[in-house]
Design an enzyme around this catalytic site. Structure first.
Site, PDB file in Angstrom:
ATOM      1  N   TYR A 199      17.502  40.732  40.162  1.00 31.19           N
ATOM      2  CA  TYR A 199      16.467  40.161  41.019  1.00 31.19           C
ATOM      3  C   TYR A 199      15.285  41.105  41.200  1.00 31.19           C
ATOM      4  O   TYR A 199      14.151  40.679  41.331  1.00 31.19           O
ATOM      5  CB  TYR A 199      17.055  39.784  42.386  1.00 31.19           C
ATOM      6  CG  TYR A 199      17.734  38.446  42.346  1.00 31.19           C
ATOM      7  CD1 TYR A 199      16.989  37.297  42.118  1.00 31.19           C
ATOM      8  CD2 TYR A 199      19.102  38.324  42.512  1.00 31.19           C
ATOM      9  CE1 TYR A 199      17.598  36.061  42.064  1.00 31.19           C
ATOM     10  CE2 TYR A 199      19.724  37.090  42.459  1.00 31.19           C
ATOM     11  CZ  TYR A 199      18.970  35.956  42.236  1.00 31.19           C
ATOM     12  OH  TYR A 199      19.558  34.746  42.177  1.00 31.19           O
TER      13      TYR A 199
ATOM     14  N   ASP B 137      50.285  37.863  31.529  1.00 25.82           N
ATOM     15  CA  ASP B 137      50.764  36.612  30.929  1.00 25.82           C
ATOM     16  C   ASP B 137      51.196  36.851  29.492  1.00 25.82           C
ATOM     17  O   ASP B 137      50.699  37.751  28.813  1.00 25.82           O
ATOM     18  CB  ASP B 137      49.643  35.563  30.934  1.00 25.82           C
ATOM     19  CG  ASP B 137      49.372  35.045  32.343  1.00 25.82           C
ATOM     20  OD1 ASP B 137      50.198  35.320  33.219  1.00 25.82           O
ATOM     21  OD2 ASP B 137      48.337  34.387  32.537  1.00 25.82           O
TER      22      ASP B 137
ATOM     23  N   GLU C 218      48.198  40.771  36.529  1.00 32.71           N
ATOM     24  CA  GLU C 218      46.960  40.212  35.978  1.00 32.71           C
ATOM     25  C   GLU C 218      46.068  39.604  37.056  1.00 32.71           C
ATOM     26  O   GLU C 218      44.890  39.932  37.142  1.00 32.71           O
ATOM     27  CB  GLU C 218      47.304  39.167  34.912  1.00 32.71           C
ATOM     28  CG  GLU C 218      46.081  38.626  34.204  1.00 32.71           C
ATOM     29  CD  GLU C 218      46.428  37.778  32.987  1.00 32.71           C
ATOM     30  OE1 GLU C 218      47.514  37.975  32.429  1.00 32.71           O
ATOM     31  OE2 GLU C 218      45.605  36.930  32.604  1.00 32.71           O
TER      32      GLU C 218
END
Lengths: 378, 704
Positions: A110, A258, A206
């Site tokens: 910005y 996973d 995770e």
């Protein structure tokens, strides 16, 4: 406004690191002036952040950046805009350092975003355009993000029997409630100092959903460990924190991810470093991290129901093959077997799949028995 | 001249309609006994003698009355156009042959439902009394068939067929008035065609026509009898009425035919034909009054007549063996040498001698005694002897400057170029290909006004709105029609004549807004001897040549086997002493290899110029964009550097100035890139060669 700015910059005392970084930024600008004086086209050489420019250091077991660079020229149609953006980011960082302030990378976006004079074009359209340029500046100036007075948003949390000081505030990570201590994006020793620790290892999971399960079951108290998560791919702050916990407190790091290519890749990044941020590997990679689960054999080993399977899609299969080819996996038989088995299964498993057995199966059964067996992938 | 009758053998005209004259029908049933399984022993139905009684001559008028589609009278819409076209073509031919700058009046008047009175008048030389009935009342009677000379008419069928068609559909005779000189009497005829005998039948003046005295008395007679005749040229400027006195039409012919037809606008219409005629005939003025009494004038842009085409003898290369044998038999020449020099163009006695030597025939041998084998040898010898190309002054080209003028006047665009090929020969007939190309400009859908669109919709016989768009506007293509309809938020299947007023306004707005430049297909205007060809584009050699040309090389997009896409109009003109049409209705040119080759070369010539123009335009645009991009970012770069280096405003400006210098040098270097052949590309318009017209030079020349 201008007066006020001046006042602040007068009072700021620059550290030696800041002075070094400012010098690098000035060198960048000097390059432009010199080129213009000689009537040449200005350019910057940016170390290349691609797979072709990284190599795996066998002895250190981390990914290191090579010496390849990409030249970015002002008078090249495809590069003119990013060249301009590179200098803009340089000037933005210079302002931050001089004023002794830090901002988020979104804040910098910005700060620098405005309409180009005489055109209807913005300097940056989206933050996605700005972030890679910041990384370019980091590599070309050989300055870390915090040296540029930038940080990313917090992602990842930590809980465990450890106390630390963050920006002068003492924090007891065993008394953080359900949310845990939010790991900041900059955890350098000048900001975060470790105080007292009784944990014996780090368990990194995770996602925050799994992390909540472990926290609720007070797993870390029972097993005397630090519990972290990285919200998927762990950001630099989390990786740096794990790195410091491992090297400064000598805690082994175990990962519960996973059973899919994405999970394998997260492990690979924690262990060896990422391709994109190869220049940060030496401060972030933990070659001794171990992969605890989920394993491809877990479907059988834990006797899961067929309904928890998620079919591998084409991209998963492609990705798995790619991972198997990485030099740091290529010569590891257990890993090749692991990947082969997943492909043979034809499905992936999320850690949450274990909930189908019992809500606290993962904290009461699965992880304790893996830790007991000492059966990890390296 | 004796009546020309075609003896039509039924077998050769199979499929041309019901054959009631005997053998055709009978022989098929005799020849196929296998078809009648139920009758093991077919009864013999007719004897040869009985059949012979029915075998007789077929009059050419009868033949064409039955096969009128061969002449372009297959549907009412086309019939109206064909009638106008034949009459206008004849008028222009006559004027040009007489050396008169043509002024043509075309009046179409509605006389009933689907009935029109077509009047076409010219200021030509007029026709002598004896010939009028034959020219307008007898098929295959004309001046052009037996000579090799470039003209619009060829066979001598057109105008009489139009008259015959009018007579068949309305029963009204053809009316002709012709004046050869203001001092001589005019002649007025009302004629019907006796189709059985292919002879004219004069109705008025007890079978002898009417003689109209010259002078004021004549004018009065014409007016009293209601004979249509425009006796004065229009006064060019109404304000100067006093200074210009009315100029009499001193000579000319007017033919009036009443026929069944259908008047439409858009593609393949009378309006379209006249407009296209004006493009290829810049020396003609046409005054046109359409059935709604709107008057349109297509004014000439030059008073210079095209050079007069000369009649020529056939060129030896184009003669076929059979024709050669016939010519040998019919010649009056005493020796081979005389025969060759007298019957062919471009054969001098030297060339004749060489031909005879190659054929191993004596130059003094008698042509009538040449046997079949010798004729064969002679034919081969002709092919193997170098003979110069046929004389080119027998063909009058439009010429590149006039093509540019004509195109620019009628087709909007930013780039025009033209190429006239040198004459070539097919089958011994010299011909010449001219190609003009216009690039850019608005599409026809954007030019149309709301009122015209309303009229067009009301008149259209298209069944759906989409079909209306496709058939009315040239080159918008399927995708373009879809775009317009979706922009107008209208379904494609509405009946055009039933669309409400608001919807028409919406459609009109959509047509204005949708930019069809991308999907617009190339518009191909085809001409043969300055006559526009409006039908059967797919069968025509010109269209085939356009399609087979690789336009992608010239910067247009084109899918395989399709007309290229882009805001391009191409006009192709074939001028020849004998244009090989695929049918009598003269709608498509046959694809002889020689013609195809010339067409290809002509299209490539304009294509190359177009490519140069487009490349240049793209390059200029790219350069401009490039520079613009750099300039846009230079300011930002200078500001960033100034902020890093804590520069003041002056230093910043200095740095900006220096960067600007580098930028200008960088893009200037790109300006002088090398072309394909490694030469420096100059900033020069003369690169285009001659005969290129760039309407908006701002686009093409603003570089550096």
């Amino acid at each position: 406004m201008a007066k006020k700015t001046k006042k602040t910059s007068d009072t700021v005392t620059l550290t030696s690191k800041d002075k070094k970084t400012l010098g690098s930024i000035r060198d960048l600008a000097d390059g432009v002036v010199q080129s213009a004086d000689r009537g040449r086209a200005p350019y910057v050489d940016i170390p290349s952040r691609s797979l072709s420019n990284v190599r795996f250091n066998q002895s250190k077991r981390i990914i290191e950046m090579g010496s390849g660079t990409n030249r970015r020229e002002l008078f090249n149609l495809g590069q003119a805009k990013s060249y301009m953006q590179t200098l803009l980011v340089g000037s933005g960082c210079k302002r931050l350092i001089e004023q002794g302030k830090t901002t988020s990378i979104r804040g910098l976006f910005y700060l620098l975003k405005h309409t180009i004079e005489g055109a209807s074009e913005e300097t940056f359209d989206t933050q996605d355009e700005c972030d890679p340029i910041i990384e370019d500046i980091e590599v070309s100036l050989d300055s870390m993000r915090e040296e540029l007075h930038l940080y990313a948003k917090n992602a990842g949390a930590m809980v465990g029997p450890i106390t630390l000081v963050d920006s002068g505030d003492g924090i007891d990570c065993s008394r953080m409630g359900s949310g845990g201590y939010s790991i900041p994006s900059i955890v350098e020793p000048n900001i975060v100092q470790f105080k007292k620790n009784s944990a014996e290892f780090v368990l990194h999971v995770e996602k925050d959903t799994v992390w909540r399960r472990f926290n609720e079951d007070k797993f870390w108290r029972e097993h005397n460990c630090i519990l972290t998560h990285g919200g998927g791919q762990p950001p630099r702050g989390v990786r740096r924190m794990l790195h410091r916990l491992h090297y400064e407190l000598k805690l082994p790091v175990y990962c519960l991810l996973d059973n899919d290519p994405w999970g394998y890749y997260i492990y690979s990044v924690i262990k060896q470093g990422s391709i994109n941020l190869a220049y940060e590997s030496r401060r972030m990679a933990i070659p001794a991290a171990r992969f605890l689960g989920l394993r491809s054999i877990d479907y059988e080993r834990c006797q899961l129901s067929p309904s928890v399977q998620i079919k591998l899609n084409d991209q998963d299969i492609k990705r798995a093959r790619q991972i198997a080819q990485y030099p740091w996996f290529a010569h590891k038989k257990p890993w090749q077997k692991e990947l082969d088995l997943m492909l043979k299964n034809g499905f992936k498993l999320e850690v949450e799949a274990l909930i189908s057995k019992d809500i606290s199966y993962v904290t009461e059964e699965y992880v304790p028995s893996r830790l007991e067996e000492g059966n990890f992938l390296d | 001249m004796s009546p020309v009758n075609i003896k039509v053998k039924p077998r050769t005209t199979e499929g041309n309609g019901p054959m009631r004259n005997g053998q055709g029908a009978v022989s098929t049933s005799v020849a196929s006994p296998a078809g009648s399984v139920s009758e093991p022993h077919p009864r013999r139905r007719l004897t040869a003698e009985a059949m012979a009684a029915k075998q007789r001559d077929i009059s050419v008028s009868e033949f064409f009355a039955k096969n009128r589609h061969l002449l372009g009278f297959d549907n009412p819409r086309k019939a109206l156009l064909t009638a106008v076209k034949e009459a206008v073509d004849n008028s222009l031919d006559a004027c040009e042959e007489a050396g008169i700058v043509p002024e043509v009046w075309v009046h179409i008047e509605t006389t009933g439902v689907n009935r029109f009175k077509v009047g076409v008048q010219d200021n030509g030389p007029g026709i002598v009394k004896k010939q009028i009935p034959l020219i307008f009342g007898k098929l295959l009677y004309g001046s052009n068939f037996h000579r090799l000379r470039m003209s619009r008419g060829q066979q001598g069928i057109g105008i009489s067929a139009a008259g015959m068609y009018g007579m068949l559909t309305t029963g009204k005779p053809v009316k002709i008035i012709s004046i050869t000189s203001p001092k001589k009497p005019a002649h007025y005829f009302e004629i019907q065609i006796d189709t059985k005998r292919n002879l004219p039948e004069i109705i008025n003046g007890q079978g002898d026509g009417e003689n109209i005295p010259s002078g004021e008395r004549g004018h009065k007679y014409i007016a009293d009898q209601g004979i249509e005749w425009v006796s004065h040229y229009p006064v060019p400027d109404a304000q100067d009425e006093h200074s210009h006195h009315r100029q009499d039409v001193r000579s000319g012919t007017r033919v009036t035919i009443e026929l069944e037809g259908r008047y439409v606008r858009g593609r393949g219409s009378v309006d379209d034909y006249l407009e296209q005629t004006a493009i290829a005939n810049p020396h003609v003025t046409i005054h046109y009054i359409d059935p709604e009494a709107n008057e349109t004038t297509y004014s000439r842009s030059t008073t210079q007549l095209p050079p007069e085409p000369r009649e020529i003898k056939p060129h030896p290369y184009g003669i076929e063996l059979g024709r050669l044998v016939t010519m040998l038999k019919d010649t009056g020449a005493g020796t081979m040498s005389q025969f060759l020099t007298a019957s062919f163009s471009r054969v001098s006695s030297g060339v004749a001698q060489r031909i005879c030597e190659t054929a191993k025939i004596s130059t003094r041998s008698h042509p009538k005694r040449i046997g079949r084998q010798e004729a064969d040898a002679l034919y081969q010898a002709i092919q193997n002897t170098r003979i110069s190309a046929p004389a080119t002054d027998c063909i009058s080209s439009i010429g590149e400057p006039l093509i540019l003028k004509g195109l620019h006047q009628q087709v909007p665009g930013e780039f025009f170029c033209a190429a006239t090929r040198p004459p070539a020969v097919y089958r011994g007939n010299p011909f010449l290909i001219e190609v003009g190309l216009a690039y850019g400009g608005a599409s026809p859908t954007q030019k149309v006004t709301l009122e015209t669109l309303t009229e067009l919709l009301a008149e259209s016989d298209a069944r759906s709105l989409r079909q209306f768009l496709l058939t009315t506007f040239d080159g918008i293509g399927r995708a373009g029609a879809e775009k317009i309809l979706s922009e107008a938020k209208m379904g494609p299947r509405q009946t055009p004549s039933r669309i409400k007023k608001e919807d028409i306004a919406q459609l009109h707005a959509a047509m204005k807004n949708v930019n069809l430049t991308e999907g617009q297909t190339m518009q191909v205007l085809r001409y043969a001897n300055r006559v526009p060809l409006q039908f059967q584009p797919a069968a025509c050699a010109i269209t085939q040549a356009v399609i087979s040309n690789n336009w992608r090389a010239y910067g247009l997009s084109q899918s395989r086997g399709q007309i290229p896409v882009g805001p391009v109009t191409v006009m192709v003109h074939m001028a020849s002493v004998w244009v090989p049409f695929t049918s009598e209705s003269k709608e498509a040119i046959a694809a002889y290899p020689e013609i195809m080759k010339e067409l290809r070369l002509g299209l490539q010539a304009v294509g190359r110029k177009l490519a140069m123009y487009l490349n240049r335009r793209n390059r200029v645009r790219q350069e401009g964009e490039r520079r613009e991009v750099f300039l846009r970012y230079l300011g930002e770069v200078a500001t960033a550097v100034a902020s890093i280096k804590d520069y003041g405003d002056r230093s910043r400006k200095e740095l900006y100035g220096r960067l600007l210098q580098v930028a200008e040098r960088k893009t200037a270097e790109a300006d002088t890139q090398l072309d394909d052949r490694g030469k420096k590309i100059d900033s020069a318009e003369q690169n285009f060669g001659e005969n290129v017209l760039i309407v908006n030079p701002g686009v093409a020349t603003q570089d550096s």
